[in-house]
Design a protein around this motif. Structure first.
Motif, PDB file in Angstrom:
ATOM      1  N   PHE A  59      -5.056 -12.748  -2.381  1.00 43.80           N
ATOM      2  CA  PHE A  59      -5.733 -11.814  -1.477  1.00 43.80           C
ATOM      3  C   PHE A  59      -7.124 -11.473  -2.021  1.00 43.80           C
ATOM      4  N   ARG A  60      -8.144 -11.864  -1.282  1.00 39.83           N
ATOM      5  CA  ARG A  60      -9.516 -11.597  -1.721  1.00 39.83           C
ATOM      6  C   ARG A  60      -9.858 -10.111  -1.670  1.00 39.83           C
ATOM      7  N   ASP A  61      -9.218  -9.387  -0.770  1.00 45.55           N
ATOM      8  CA  ASP A  61      -9.498  -7.959  -0.618  1.00 45.55           C
ATOM      9  C   ASP A  61      -8.519  -7.097  -1.396  1.00 45.55           C
ATOM     10  N   TYR A  62      -7.913  -7.660  -2.437  1.00 43.71           N
ATOM     11  CA  TYR A  62      -6.943  -6.888  -3.213  1.00 43.71           C
ATOM     12  C   TYR A  62      -7.641  -5.745  -3.931  1.00 43.71           C
ATOM     13  N   PRO A  63      -7.063  -4.534  -3.899  1.00 42.44           N
ATOM     14  CA  PRO A  63      -7.712  -3.360  -4.506  1.00 42.44           C
ATOM     15  C   PRO A  63      -8.053  -3.591  -5.978  1.00 42.44           C
ATOM     16  N   PRO A  64      -9.314  -3.482  -6.346  1.00 38.49           N
ATOM     17  CA  PRO A  64      -9.731  -3.797  -7.724  1.00 38.49           C
ATOM     18  C   PRO A  64      -9.353  -2.734  -8.749  1.00 38.49           C
ATOM     19  N   TYR A  85       0.843  -1.196   0.000  1.00 40.93           N
ATOM     20  CA  TYR A  85       0.000   0.000   0.000  1.00 40.93           C
ATOM     21  C   TYR A  85       0.882   1.251   0.000  1.00 40.93           C
TER      22      TYR A  85
END
Length: 347
Positions: A332-337, A269
């Protein structure tokens, strides 16, 4: 009046006998029942050659929490020529290599596990590879810059160019590879310790060959400066230095994500460093800045071999960036789209 009351008052019973109080009885403590120890189910591990299917090794009584790395060490004891870094252990002969940190009991195998071995060939450390790759271009470029004998006509031996952009280009090129060498020694933390030895010849041919090709034309006695003169050169220098600082900033940010000696992977990040804010839009901004650096160098020198090197490098970095981007999305399922692999909103 009961006997306890009479005793408390110091009185005797009518028949003259006295009462002696008995000490209160406490219930006996029960000893806690011993917990039954769980029986450890050991594994039997069979390792076959991935090509011939011949049995290479049989390991008996392997702990269920043993890792693939530990199994490689056990295999190495029976086959000393195959040190762990040289081994690829797989569940399927044509499948992917298992990670060293994978635990035996968590794999889709029974108590009698069958693995397949493939020899990766002689290995060399990534640090050695990078030092070799980057030292070559640094030295080769300087040989052309100083115009050592047997490169150009004898009358140009050890002469210098009259164009200041040639000297600037040498400083920028040298700065780039010195930076890479220092990053290899003090910044990078590698998830894989080694790579096949045969790859170093391919990698060195790429870096060393392009360095010689570019240096030959930039330092040639007949070289002509960029068409737009100083304005073009200064703009190119700003782009080059900006991207070099950005590339270093990204490498430091990635380094801080991984503790020393670990293979931990985290989502990168943006940090307080403004050069890392590009993480909002790009998965691999180190490649983005690298591309920008070589575009700046191309603009500075206005040299066709440099432009070709930049194009080839961009194609290769795009392949790497797409691969890392897919890995992030898978892990990572919550990876920034919103992120793209290398170029914001484009690629």
């Amino acid at each position: 009046m009961d006997a306890l009351a009479l005793e408390a008052s110091g009185k005797k019973l009518p028949n003259g006998s006295s009462i002696t109080a008995l000490p209160p009885t406490t219930p006996a403590k029960r000893k806690p029942a011993k917990k039954a120890k769980k029986a450890v189910v050991f594994f039997e591990v069979e390792i076959l050659d991935a090509k011939t299917k011949d049995k290479l090794c049989f390991l008996d009584k392997v702990e269920p929490n043993a890792t693939i790395g530990e199994i490689k060490s056990m295999f190495h004891k029976s086959h000393p020529q195959f040190y762990p870094a040289r081994q690829s252990i797989r569940l399927d002969p044509k499948g992917k290599s298992l990670k060293d940190e994978d635990v035996l009991q968590h794999l889709p195998v029974g108590t009698t596990a069958t693995f397949y071995f493939r020899d990766l060939g002689a290995q060399i450390s990534w640090v050695t590879v990078f030092l070799t790759e980057y030292t070559g271009p640094l030295v080769i470029y300087l040989l052309f810059y100083f115009r050592v004998p047997f490169i150009y006509a004898p009358k140009y031996d050890f002469t210098t160019s009259k164009h200041w952009v040639v000297h600037l280009a040498c400083m920028c090129h040298s700065f780039h590879y010195v930076k890479r060498l220092l990053e290899t020694l003090f910044v990078h933390r590698f998830s894989h310790g080694t790579m096949p030895l045969r790859n170093i010849f391919k990698n060195c041919s790429y870096y060393w060959g392009f360095a010689a090709w570019m240096a030959y034309y930039i330092n040639h006695p007949l070289y002509t400066p960029p068409i737009y003169g100083e304005q073009q050169i200064r703009l190119a220098l700003i782009v080059f230095l900006f991207c070099q600082i950005g590339n270093l900033s990204i490498h430091i940010a990635l380094r801080n994500l991984r503790p020393p000696g670990s293979k931990t992977r985290k989502i990168p990040y943006p940090t307080k460093n403004p050069f890392t804010w590009i993480f909002v839009l790009v998965s691999c901004p180190n490649y983005t800045y690298e591309l920008g650096s070589w575009l700046g160098f191309t603009l500075m020198t206005q040299c066709l071999p440099v432009a070709f090197f930049t194009l080839v490098g961009f194609i290769q970095m795009t392949v790497w960036a797409k691969g890392k981007h897919r890995s992030y999305l898978k892990e990572f399922r919550d990876y920034p789209p919103l992120r793209s692999p290398i170029l914001p909103f484009v690629l």
